[in-house]
Write a protein that holds these residues in place. Structure first.
Motif, mmCIF file in Angstrom:
data_model
loop_
_atom_site.group_PDB
_atom_site.id
_atom_site.type_symbol
_atom_site.label_atom_id
_atom_site.label_comp_id
_atom_site.label_asym_id
_atom_site.label_seq_id
_atom_site.Cartn_x
_atom_site.Cartn_y
_atom_site.Cartn_z
ATOM 1 N N ALA A 78 0.844 -1.194 0.000
ATOM 2 C CA ALA A 78 0.000 0.000 0.000
ATOM 3 C C ALA A 78 0.879 1.243 0.000
ATOM 4 C CB ALA A 78 -0.911 -0.003 1.227
ATOM 5 N N PRO A 79 0.427 2.335 -0.630
ATOM 6 C CA PRO A 79 1.267 3.529 -0.742
ATOM 7 C C PRO A 79 1.465 4.302 0.556
ATOM 8 C CG PRO A 79 -0.905 3.955 -1.638
ATOM 9 C CD PRO A 79 -0.860 2.486 -1.331
ATOM 10 N N LEU A 80 0.621 4.069 1.558
ATOM 11 C CA LEU A 80 0.763 4.783 2.827
ATOM 12 C C LEU A 80 0.233 3.928 3.965
ATOM 13 C CD1 LEU A 80 -1.980 7.568 3.165
ATOM 14 C CD2 LEU A 80 -2.186 5.572 1.701
ATOM 15 N N THR A 81 0.579 4.318 5.188
ATOM 16 C CA THR A 81 0.131 3.599 6.377
ATOM 17 C C THR A 81 -1.164 4.214 6.902
ATOM 18 O OG1 THR A 81 1.345 5.045 7.894
ATOM 19 C CG2 THR A 81 2.540 3.148 6.956
ATOM 20 N N ARG A 82 -1.779 3.532 7.849
ATOM 21 C CA ARG A 82 -3.007 4.068 8.443
ATOM 22 C C ARG A 82 -2.734 5.377 9.176
ATOM 23 N NH1 ARG A 82 -6.480 -1.034 10.964
ATOM 24 N NH2 ARG A 82 -6.934 -2.052 8.957
ATOM 25 N N ALA A 83 -1.580 5.486 9.822
ATOM 26 C CA ALA A 83 -1.243 6.723 10.525
ATOM 27 C C ALA A 83 -1.115 7.885 9.540
ATOM 28 C CB ALA A 83 0.056 6.531 11.307
ATOM 29 N N GLN A 84 -0.494 7.625 8.396
ATOM 30 C CA GLN A 84 -0.367 8.675 7.389
ATOM 31 C C GLN A 84 -1.726 9.045 6.807
ATOM 32 O OE1 GLN A 84 2.496 6.619 4.921
ATOM 33 N NE2 GLN A 84 4.177 7.951 5.597
ATOM 34 N N LEU A 85 -2.617 8.075 6.709
ATOM 35 C CA LEU A 85 -3.963 8.351 6.204
ATOM 36 C C LEU A 85 -4.699 9.304 7.132
ATOM 37 C CD1 LEU A 85 -6.256 7.830 4.214
ATOM 38 C CD2 LEU A 85 -6.869 5.805 5.562
ATOM 39 N N GLU A 86 -4.509 9.148 8.442
ATOM 40 C CA GLU A 86 -5.151 10.046 9.407
ATOM 41 C C GLU A 86 -4.667 11.483 9.193
ATOM 42 O OE1 GLU A 86 -7.393 8.902 11.367
ATOM 43 O OE2 GLU A 86 -7.062 6.751 11.077
#
Length: 307
Positions: free
Chosen positions: A65-73
């Motif tokens: 995936a291009p980003l993590t859940r933390a980055q999504l937040e």
């Protein structure tokens, strides 16, 4: 025996208040409107869909995936700013520049309405580009994820436009024409759409909710989850941009143009006129580049092997 004319039928506008509820505090009135709720719920639904997609590594290039859940937040905050600032400035610059040039303080009054999708789209692009650069995130894959999440918000926004009784369509003889409230909506300026002395119009907001929202969302979800579209960076983005452009271009044939473009000799509000009755509205003019750009991204993605 003569059959009854379809002109005799029209749908009354539903009695739904634009405000969900309101409260008074210290002499000030605070209201939660359907339009604001549509933005909030649309963003949350998009966030939930993208969160689910990044949890499925198999959907992405190299199964990463291009980003993590933390980055999504963190990205969520950037996107809200991009949507609000870009959407408002887009409305000001594209539709009423002369008015806001003489009333600059009213640019800040976003609660009075006035947001442009094309401006909000540019705001999201700029915010995403800055975010990806700061975090070293692949730009195209990130854009694919946002494209996947966007149509649900568009659908809710158009439904809110309908509830607000705004952005209605041209007068129509169709039996599903809606009698919208207000003096402006009741000015048919011609015999078309008159039912028992009232003006029936296309519910073009619902046409947009269906095409730009529901149909486009289903296409993108199917492409991403069943056809491996996210493995080809730029493909989902191209489908969204081009699909929105096509949907908006079609709906503009039924939607009433913005009032500042309508004159007695230009009743359809064409910005680019070919004949007296044929031309392009501002919405169509802004949508054509989106169709071309979307097609370009699709061709770019398909000419490269899936990762």
């Amino acid at each position: 025996m003569m059959l009854p004319s379809l002109q005799a039928f029209a749908l009354p506008f539903p009695d739904i208040s634009p405000e969900i509820f309101s409260i008074s505090l210290g002499g000030f009135e605070f209201a939660l409107r359907w339009y604001a709720m549509a933005y909030l719920v649309g963003i949350l639904l998009g966030w939930a869909l993208l969160r689910d997609a990044i949890a499925r590594a198999r959907l992405w290039p190299a199964e990463t995936a291009p980003l993590t859940r933390a980055q999504l937040e963190e990205l969520l905050t950037w996107l809200i700013l991009g949507i609000v600032v870009g959407g408002r400035l887009g409305f000001v610059l594209f539709y009423q520049p002369a008015y806001y040039l003489t009333h600059p303080l009213e640019i800040l009054r976003i609660w009075q309405g006035g947001m442009a999708f094309h401006g909000g789209f540019l705001g999201v692009v700029i915010a995403t580009a800055i975010f990806c650069r700061r975090h070293g995130i692949p730009m195209l894959s990130m854009a694919d994820g946002l494209a996947l999440a966007a149509p649900l918000g568009l659908m809710l926004g158009r439904i809110a436009n309908f509830i607000n009784g705004e952005l209605w369509g041209r007068p129509t003889d169709a039996p599903w024409g809606v009698i919208f409230p207000g003096a402006a909506a009741q000015d048919c300026a011609g015999p078309v759409g008159i039912v028992d002395g009232l003006c029936a119009r296309h519910p073009s907001q619902l046409y947009e909710a269906a095409l730009e929202g529901l149909v486009l969302a289903l296409i993108l979800i199917l492409a991403a989850y069943r056809m491996g579209a996210l493995k080809r960076p730029g493909l989902t983005l191209g489908l969204f941009v081009g699909g929105y452009g096509v949907a908006r271009f079609i709906v503009e044939f039924f939607r009433l143009a913005d009032q500042q473009f309508i004159t007695t000799d230009n009743p359809y509000g064409h910005v680019l006129r070919i004949t007296e009755t044929i031309g392009l509205t501002m919405g169509q003019l802004l949508s054509l580049p989106m169709v071309l750009i979307g097609a370009g991204f699709v061709l770019y993605a398909l000419t490269r092997p899936a990762k």
